[in-house]
Design a protein around this motif. Structure first.
Motif, PDB file in Angstrom:
ATOM      1  N   ASN A  17       0.831  -1.205   0.000  1.00 17.34           N
ATOM      2  CA  ASN A  17       0.000   0.000   0.000  1.00 17.34           C
ATOM      3  C   ASN A  17       0.865   1.254   0.000  1.00 17.34           C
ATOM      4  O   ASN A  17       0.595   2.201  -0.739  1.00 17.34           O
ATOM      5  N   TYR A  18       1.909   1.270   0.784  1.00 21.64           N
ATOM      6  CA  TYR A  18       2.776   2.442   0.905  1.00 21.64           C
ATOM      7  C   TYR A  18       3.428   2.775  -0.439  1.00 21.64           C
ATOM      8  O   TYR A  18       3.519   3.936  -0.822  1.00 21.64           O
ATOM      9  N   ASN A  19       3.860   1.758  -1.162  1.00 24.64           N
ATOM     10  CA  ASN A  19       4.575   1.997  -2.418  1.00 24.64           C
ATOM     11  C   ASN A  19       3.684   2.097  -3.642  1.00 24.64           C
ATOM     12  O   ASN A  19       4.072   2.716  -4.633  1.00 24.64           O
ATOM     13  N   ALA A  20       2.509   1.519  -3.598  1.00 16.67           N
ATOM     14  CA  ALA A  20       1.684   1.489  -4.797  1.00 16.67           C
ATOM     15  C   ALA A  20       0.508   2.456  -4.756  1.00 16.67           C
ATOM     16  O   ALA A  20       0.080   2.938  -5.801  1.00 16.67           O
ATOM     17  N   GLU A  21      -0.004   2.736  -3.598  1.00 10.27           N
ATOM     18  CA  GLU A  21      -1.240   3.508  -3.534  1.00 10.27           C
ATOM     19  C   GLU A  21      -1.121   4.833  -2.790  1.00 10.27           C
ATOM     20  O   GLU A  21      -1.743   5.810  -3.169  1.00 10.27           O
ATOM     21  N   ARG A  22      -0.337   4.882  -1.746  1.00 11.19           N
ATOM     22  CA  ARG A  22      -0.252   6.079  -0.906  1.00 11.19           C
ATOM     23  C   ARG A  22       0.470   7.192  -1.644  1.00 11.19           C
ATOM     24  O   ARG A  22       1.553   7.006  -2.181  1.00 11.19           O
ATOM     25  N   ARG A  23      -0.137   8.350  -1.688  1.00  9.99           N
ATOM     26  CA  ARG A  23       0.454   9.513  -2.354  1.00  9.99           C
ATOM     27  C   ARG A  23       1.454  10.192  -1.420  1.00  9.99           C
ATOM     28  O   ARG A  23       1.213  10.306  -0.227  1.00  9.99           O
ATOM     29  N   HIS A  24       2.558  10.674  -1.984  1.00 12.11           N
ATOM     30  CA  HIS A  24       3.603  11.329  -1.206  1.00 12.11           C
ATOM     31  C   HIS A  24       3.772  12.761  -1.696  1.00 12.11           C
ATOM     32  O   HIS A  24       3.962  12.992  -2.886  1.00 12.11           O
ATOM     33  N   SER A  25       3.732  13.702  -0.794  1.00  5.99           N
ATOM     34  CA  SER A  25       3.847  15.101  -1.175  1.00  5.99           C
ATOM     35  C   SER A  25       5.210  15.404  -1.793  1.00  5.99           C
ATOM     36  O   SER A  25       5.317  16.229  -2.700  1.00  5.99           O
ATOM     37  N   ALA A  26       6.259  14.742  -1.329  1.00  2.00           N
ATOM     38  CA  ALA A  26       7.596  14.985  -1.870  1.00  2.00           C
ATOM     39  C   ALA A  26       7.728  14.518  -3.316  1.00  2.00           C
ATOM     40  O   ALA A  26       8.650  14.932  -4.020  1.00  2.00           O
ATOM     41  N   LEU A  27       6.806  13.672  -3.764  1.00  2.00           N
ATOM     42  CA  LEU A  27       6.845  13.155  -5.135  1.00  2.00           C
ATOM     43  C   LEU A  27       5.748  13.778  -5.990  1.00  2.00           C
ATOM     44  O   LEU A  27       5.330  13.207  -6.982  1.00  2.00           O
ATOM     45  N   GLY A  28       5.293  14.945  -5.607  1.00  2.00           N
ATOM     46  CA  GLY A  28       4.239  15.613  -6.363  1.00  2.00           C
ATOM     47  C   GLY A  28       2.903  14.919  -6.202  1.00  2.00           C
ATOM     48  O   GLY A  28       2.108  14.878  -7.135  1.00  2.00           O
ATOM     49  N   TYR A  29       2.655  14.373  -5.037  1.00  2.00           N
ATOM     50  CA  TYR A  29       1.419  13.650  -4.721  1.00  2.00           C
ATOM     51  C   TYR A  29       1.174  12.473  -5.659  1.00  2.00           C
ATOM     52  O   TYR A  29       0.077  12.215  -6.101  1.00  2.00           O
ATOM     53  N   ARG A  30       2.267  11.785  -5.972  1.00  2.00           N
ATOM     54  CA  ARG A  30       2.186  10.560  -6.758  1.00  2.00           C
ATOM     55  C   ARG A  30       2.681   9.401  -5.907  1.00  2.00           C
ATOM     56  O   ARG A  30       3.475   9.589  -4.992  1.00  2.00           O
ATOM     57  N   ALA A  31       2.231   8.208  -6.241  1.00  2.00           N
ATOM     58  CA  ALA A  31       2.688   7.012  -5.533  1.00  2.00           C
ATOM     59  C   ALA A  31       4.133   6.716  -5.935  1.00  2.00           C
ATOM     60  O   ALA A  31       4.531   6.981  -7.074  1.00  2.00           O
ATOM     61  N   PRO A  32       4.949   6.180  -5.021  1.00  2.00           N
ATOM     62  CA  PRO A  32       6.352   5.901  -5.343  1.00  2.00           C
ATOM     63  C   PRO A  32       6.529   4.995  -6.561  1.00  2.00           C
ATOM     64  O   PRO A  32       7.411   5.240  -7.381  1.00  2.00           O
ATOM     65  N   ASN A  33       5.708   3.965  -6.711  1.00  2.00           N
ATOM     66  CA  ASN A  33       5.834   3.085  -7.880  1.00  2.00           C
ATOM     67  C   ASN A  33       5.599   3.852  -9.174  1.00  2.00           C
ATOM     68  O   ASN A  33       6.334   3.693 -10.144  1.00  2.00           O
ATOM     69  N   TYR A  34       4.563   4.703  -9.192  1.00  2.00           N
ATOM     70  CA  TYR A  34       4.280   5.499 -10.377  1.00  2.00           C
ATOM     71  C   TYR A  34       5.435   6.469 -10.649  1.00  2.00           C
ATOM     72  O   TYR A  34       5.879   6.614 -11.784  1.00  2.00           O
ATOM     73  N   PHE A  35       5.917   7.120  -9.621  1.00  2.00           N
ATOM     74  CA  PHE A  35       6.998   8.097  -9.765  1.00  2.00           C
ATOM     75  C   PHE A  35       8.249   7.434 -10.344  1.00  2.00           C
ATOM     76  O   PHE A  35       8.870   7.960 -11.263  1.00  2.00           O
TER      77      PHE A  35
END
Length: 48
Positions: A17-35
Motif C-alpha cells: 500500500n505504501y509503495n503502490a497507492e499512498r500519495r507522497h507530497s515529496a513526489l508531487g502527490y504521486r505514488a512511489p511506484n508510479y513516480f
C-alpha cells in the motif's frame, strides 16, 4: 493462523500500500511506484 504469519502478512500489505497507492507530497502527490516508472521512462535533461 500463528501470530508471526499474521504479522508478516500485515507488514507485506502495508509495504504494498505504501509503495503502490499512498500519495507522497515529496513526489508531487504521486505514488512511489508510479513516480519511479515515470522517472525511468522520461528522458532526463543533462547539460553538456
Amino acid at each position: 493462523m500463528p501470530t508471526l504469519v499474521k504479522a508478516k502478512l500485515k507488514i507485506s500489505h502495508h509495504i504494498a500500500n505504501y509503495n503502490a497507492e499512498r500519495r507522497h507530497s515529496a513526489l508531487g502527490y504521486r505514488a512511489p511506484n508510479y513516480f519511479e516508472t515515470h522517472l525511468q521512462t522520461t528522458p532526463q535533461y543533462r547539460p553538456i
